[in-house]
Design a protein around this motif. Structure first.
Motif, PDB file in Angstrom:
ATOM      1  N   ARG A 159       1.153   1.602  -7.008  1.00 28.36           N
ATOM      2  CA  ARG A 159       1.765   1.348  -5.696  1.00 28.36           C
ATOM      3  C   ARG A 159       3.267   1.468  -5.761  1.00 28.36           C
ATOM      4  O   ARG A 159       3.901   2.033  -4.912  1.00 28.36           O
ATOM      5  CB  ARG A 159       1.391  -0.070  -5.241  1.00 28.36           C
ATOM      6  CG  ARG A 159      -0.073  -0.151  -4.886  1.00 28.36           C
ATOM      7  CD  ARG A 159      -0.279  -0.760  -3.518  1.00 28.36           C
ATOM      8  NE  ARG A 159      -1.679  -0.668  -3.136  1.00 28.36           N
ATOM      9  CZ  ARG A 159      -2.579  -1.602  -3.415  1.00 28.36           C
ATOM     10  NH1 ARG A 159      -2.221  -2.674  -4.076  1.00 28.36           N
ATOM     11  NH2 ARG A 159      -3.825  -1.453  -3.036  1.00 28.36           N
ATOM     12  N   LYS A 160       3.794   0.868  -6.844  1.00 28.33           N
ATOM     13  CA  LYS A 160       5.240   0.823  -6.969  1.00 28.33           C
ATOM     14  C   LYS A 160       5.802   2.246  -6.978  1.00 28.33           C
ATOM     15  O   LYS A 160       6.762   2.548  -6.276  1.00 28.33           O
ATOM     16  CB  LYS A 160       5.599   0.112  -8.271  1.00 28.33           C
ATOM     17  CG  LYS A 160       6.987  -0.482  -8.250  1.00 28.33           C
ATOM     18  CD  LYS A 160       7.240  -1.194  -9.559  1.00 28.33           C
ATOM     19  CE  LYS A 160       8.687  -1.158  -9.898  1.00 28.33           C
ATOM     20  NZ  LYS A 160       8.918  -1.392 -11.312  1.00 28.33           N
ATOM     21  N   LEU A 169       0.107  12.258   2.744  1.00 28.29           N
ATOM     22  CA  LEU A 169      -0.207  10.899   3.194  1.00 28.29           C
ATOM     23  C   LEU A 169      -0.743  10.069   2.037  1.00 28.29           C
ATOM     24  O   LEU A 169      -0.347   8.915   1.847  1.00 28.29           O
ATOM     25  CB  LEU A 169      -1.244  10.955   4.330  1.00 28.29           C
ATOM     26  CG  LEU A 169      -0.711  11.355   5.709  1.00 28.29           C
ATOM     27  CD1 LEU A 169      -1.867  11.581   6.677  1.00 28.29           C
ATOM     28  CD2 LEU A 169       0.228  10.287   6.252  1.00 28.29           C
ATOM     29  N   CYS A 170      -1.636  10.665   1.251  1.00 29.49           N
ATOM     30  CA  CYS A 170      -2.181   9.932   0.114  1.00 29.49           C
ATOM     31  C   CYS A 170      -1.086   9.621  -0.888  1.00 29.49           C
ATOM     32  O   CYS A 170      -1.058   8.548  -1.478  1.00 29.49           O
ATOM     33  CB  CYS A 170      -3.273  10.750  -0.564  1.00 29.49           C
ATOM     34  SG  CYS A 170      -4.739  10.913   0.446  1.00 29.49           S
ATOM     35  N   LYS A 224      -7.097   6.556  -6.203  1.00 27.53           N
ATOM     36  CA  LYS A 224      -5.852   6.073  -6.781  1.00 27.53           C
ATOM     37  C   LYS A 224      -5.522   4.656  -6.341  1.00 27.53           C
ATOM     38  O   LYS A 224      -4.718   3.982  -6.983  1.00 27.53           O
ATOM     39  CB  LYS A 224      -4.702   7.014  -6.382  1.00 27.53           C
ATOM     40  CG  LYS A 224      -4.779   8.322  -7.118  1.00 27.53           C
ATOM     41  CD  LYS A 224      -3.414   8.817  -7.558  1.00 27.53           C
ATOM     42  CE  LYS A 224      -3.554   9.933  -8.573  1.00 27.53           C
ATOM     43  NZ  LYS A 224      -3.485  11.262  -7.978  1.00 27.53           N
ATOM     44  N   VAL A 225      -6.094   4.199  -5.216  1.00 24.66           N
ATOM     45  CA  VAL A 225      -5.842   2.822  -4.824  1.00 24.66           C
ATOM     46  C   VAL A 225      -7.054   1.941  -5.102  1.00 24.66           C
ATOM     47  O   VAL A 225      -7.179   0.853  -4.556  1.00 24.66           O
ATOM     48  CB  VAL A 225      -5.441   2.716  -3.331  1.00 24.66           C
ATOM     49  CG1 VAL A 225      -4.097   3.380  -3.101  1.00 24.66           C
ATOM     50  CG2 VAL A 225      -6.493   3.314  -2.426  1.00 24.66           C
ATOM     51  N   ASN A 269     -11.431   9.762 -12.617  1.00 22.16           N
ATOM     52  CA  ASN A 269     -10.188   9.027 -12.747  1.00 22.16           C
ATOM     53  C   ASN A 269     -10.292   7.662 -12.075  1.00 22.16           C
ATOM     54  O   ASN A 269      -9.905   6.641 -12.641  1.00 22.16           O
ATOM     55  CB  ASN A 269      -9.071   9.870 -12.117  1.00 22.16           C
ATOM     56  CG  ASN A 269      -7.722   9.315 -12.417  1.00 22.16           C
ATOM     57  OD1 ASN A 269      -7.561   8.587 -13.388  1.00 22.16           O
ATOM     58  ND2 ASN A 269      -6.766   9.649 -11.580  1.00 22.16           N
ATOM     59  N   GLY A 270     -10.841   7.669 -10.857  1.00 20.37           N
ATOM     60  CA  GLY A 270     -10.985   6.412 -10.135  1.00 20.37           C
ATOM     61  C   GLY A 270     -11.866   5.425 -10.873  1.00 20.37           C
ATOM     62  O   GLY A 270     -11.487   4.270 -11.090  1.00 20.37           O
ATOM     63  N   TYR A 271     -13.026   5.870 -11.268  1.00 26.08           N
ATOM     64  CA  TYR A 271     -13.958   4.984 -11.970  1.00 26.08           C
ATOM     65  C   TYR A 271     -13.342   4.422 -13.240  1.00 26.08           C
ATOM     66  O   TYR A 271     -13.477   3.243 -13.547  1.00 26.08           O
ATOM     67  CB  TYR A 271     -15.239   5.741 -12.330  1.00 26.08           C
ATOM     68  CG  TYR A 271     -16.223   5.857 -11.182  1.00 26.08           C
ATOM     69  CD1 TYR A 271     -16.409   4.802 -10.300  1.00 26.08           C
ATOM     70  CD2 TYR A 271     -16.981   7.012 -11.010  1.00 26.08           C
ATOM     71  CE1 TYR A 271     -17.310   4.903  -9.255  1.00 26.08           C
ATOM     72  CE2 TYR A 271     -17.895   7.120  -9.975  1.00 26.08           C
ATOM     73  CZ  TYR A 271     -18.042   6.070  -9.091  1.00 26.08           C
ATOM     74  OH  TYR A 271     -18.940   6.163  -8.080  1.00 26.08           O
ATOM     75  N   CYS A 272     -12.665   5.295 -13.983  1.00 19.27           N
ATOM     76  CA  CYS A 272     -12.117   4.847 -15.258  1.00 19.27           C
ATOM     77  C   CYS A 272     -10.977   3.859 -15.066  1.00 19.27           C
ATOM     78  O   CYS A 272     -10.798   2.953 -15.862  1.00 19.27           O
ATOM     79  CB  CYS A 272     -11.644   6.043 -16.072  1.00 19.27           C
ATOM     80  SG  CYS A 272     -13.021   7.026 -16.653  1.00 19.27           S
TER      81      CYS A 272
END
Length: 608
Positions: free
Chosen positions: A96-97, A313-314, A359-360, A390-393
DNA sequence: CTAGGGTTAG
């Protein structure tokens, strides 16, 4: 007497041996020690250790690696625990940062890394391949069409020549050293004389842009009035492209305004380049301005344009809006099928939003989107799946990633290096070492080389796991052998765990061989490792070898730990060699160490 | 008279 003579002879013969024969030499020395020990029973007062525990012994390892570099073992361990505890929180915050970071100070964001360059050159290469393919298919298509021969020839040459000219220019620019490029350029324009056309200059500028000589391209543009030429539509388009490449999309926007003022109408493609450049730097506001201009010009954005916006946007964390936009595009496609075919969301659109969700930490929703895309008849690409991996990991569900890997293969999508390494990384990060092993296995089968760091982690994990599950020993051996055959560097703590594993397996010989390999690799083992081996040797009753290890430590100029002495004294006591225990005790005292363990004669004394 | 655009890991 005989025995000692033989031992002394052997000892002096071996004195000048090389570093790697040290073990042989030491064992001979130990034989000597033992002989002297036996003798000392009848001749009290002989200190057998004077020979090698004394001062002036040559260092064994030429330049031992400093062990304390990464802090004390306690500090290191504490650091690891804290890091582990913070990890799940950490990545979210970091993600986020970063996002906000990009939005606020977007001016300073130069090229990412060397890796990016590789990627770029790869892209360039693949593009040139696909271009040449396009030309080929173009010519074959014209062959079979009804065009007359002259028409066909003309079209083909025209199409090919402009491209070829630019390409040739690029090659020429690349071939000249950077300092001389400006001069070469001048002479090229000179040569053209009066016959220079706007088309020629455009090609030149384009060539410069493609060769990444962006400043020269701008210079040439500025000099155009000197040559009596004024920019046309295509010149402006190239200029916008140039500024986008320079990571100055705001300048690009300015050129756009200027262009429109002069009455030129830019293309969708040009505008998309601009939108993409703005979006990928997080300048969403500007991007929307450009979209508005597009509306005014009646130049409708297409999927590619929207995909750039989705990505943007993402990128700044406005995933919700991206999601809504995607849904909007989909609905638009459902409602009026007439003119929306160019804005129907494609797999790129879905991938962009899915990546944003992942990613979030919303990989569940991303998965739903995948189902939706498939239901719509779209074919997910490797990139789509990679986003999910990537998300799952990151979320700590690497097992789901394994399931997804199977699914993607069933659907006929071939995983690439990124798929495997993302998954493997995740599995290792969350301690799923067996699953990681099988993924590694698959990678090796397909022919991918696993990164050396991950191999170290995998090996360490398997080592720890094998202490409770002995059937894993063979995997440890396999990985360790593979690493050696690939010439990967084994990290010190990995060596430690392998050695410890061999000790636990009661294969002290292998542990010793590994120790030797570790020293050969330039690492000097930590005391924990030394003690581990000494203990292992003692457990098997090989006390002389255990002693030789201690000698090795001293000769390397290292300070042995108290524990080493404790273990040895304890073992001497157990075997009933009180004098041996006394000698070790004495040697410790000489070094300023007071062992906790005291020589004792609780057991009966064995005489030789 | 055409060129020219978009996705992924640590």
């Amino acid at each position: 007497m005989d025995e000692i003579e033989v031992a002394v002879k052997k000892f002096s013969e071996n004195r000048k041996s090389t570093l790697f024969d040290e073990y042989e030499r030491l064992s001979v020395e130990i034989q000597l020690n033992q002989a002297m020990l036996r003798r000392s029973l009848s001749e009290p007062g002989t200190s057998m250790f004077r020979a090698h525990l004394g001062v002036g012994a040559p260092p064994l390892v030429q330049q031992p690696v400093e062990q304390g570099k990464r802090g004390t073992s306690w500090g290191n361990g504490l650091h690891k625990i804290v890091k582990k505890l913070l990890r799940p929180v950490f990545w979210k915050k970091k993600g986020r940062k970063n996002v906000h970071h990009h939005v606020e100070k977007e001016q300073q964001e130069p090229s990412r890394s060397k890796n990016n360059n590789d990627l770029k050159s790869w892209k360039r290469f693949s593009k040139s391949v696909s271009n040449s393919f396009r030309i080929q298919s173009y010519s074959s298509a014209s062959n079979s069409s009804t065009l007359s021969l002259t028409e066909m020839k003309g079209e083909y040459q025209e199409y090919n020549s402009s491209k070829a000219k630019v390409k040739q220019l690029v090659d020429e620019i690349r071939a000249t050293p950077p300092q001389e490029r400006s001069k070469i350029l001048d002479s090229m324009i000179e040569k053209q004389g009066e016959s220079k056309t706007i088309g020629y200059i455009n090609d030149l500028i384009m060539g410069l842009v493609m060769a990444e000589e962006l400043d020269l391209a701008l210079k040439l543009f500025d000099e155009m009035p000197l040559h009596g030429l004024s920019p046309d539509c295509w010149t402006y388009s190239i200029l916008i492209r140039c500024y986008c490449k320079k990571n100055q999309p705001d300048e690009g926007k300015r050129v756009l305004d200027c262009m429109i003022e002069n009455g030129f109408r830019p293309n969708v493609v040009t505008l998309t380049i601009l939108v993409n450049s703005l979006c990928s730097r997080g300048r969403l506001q500007r991007a929307f301005q450009v979209l508005e201009i597009m509306g005014e010009l009646g130049c409708n954005p297409n999927v590619q344009t929207y995909n750039c916006v989705l990505k943007g946007l993402c990128f700044v964390g406005r995933v919700e809006e991206a999601y809504d936009m995607l849904m909007g595009l989909k609905r638009k496609g459902d409602n009026d099928n007439e003119d929306s075919s160019s804005t129907n969301p494609d797999i790129y659109s879905y991938t962009a939003v899915m990546d944003g969700l992942c990613k979030v930490g919303r990989s569940g929703e991303a998965m739903e989107l995948l189902e939706e895309a498939i239901a719509m008849g779209l074919t997910p690409s490797v990139v789509t799946y990679n986003a999910l991996f990537n998300g799952y990991c990151k979320e700590g569900k690497p097992r789901k990633g394994v399931g997804l890997l199977k699914q993607m293969k069933d659907r006929g999508c071939v995983p690439d290096y990124i798929s495997y390494s993302t998954l493997l990384h995740g599995l290792l990060k969350w301690g799923k070492f067996m699953a990681a092993y099988w993924v590694y296995k698959e990678m090796a089968e397909v022919g991918f080389k696993v990164d050396g760091r991950m191999m170290n982690t995998l090996l360490r994990g398997l080592c720890r796991k094998s202490w409770n599950e002995q059937e894993l020993f063979k995997f440890v051996d396999e990985i360790y052998a593979k690493m050696k055959s690939w010439d990967y560097s084994v990290f010190p703590d990995t060596y430690y765990l392998v050695i410890q594993t061999f000790c636990i397996r009661k294969e002290v010989d292998m542990a010793l061989i590994t120790l030797k390999e570790m020293i050969e690799a330039g690492y000097f083992p930590r005391m924990v490792t030394i003690n581990r081996i000494i203990r292992g040797l003692c457990k098997e009753g090989k006390i002389s070898q255990a002693l030789s290890i201690l000698v090795l430590v001293c000769e390397a100029g290292k300070f042995p730990s108290k524990i080493s002495f404790n273990i040895l004294i304890d073992e001497f006591n157990r075997q009933g060699f009180v004098l041996g225990a006394c000698n070790v005790y004495g040697a410790a005292l000489k070094l300023g160490i007071i062992p906790h363990q005291i020589p004792s004669s609780s057991q009966q004394i064995k005489l030789p």
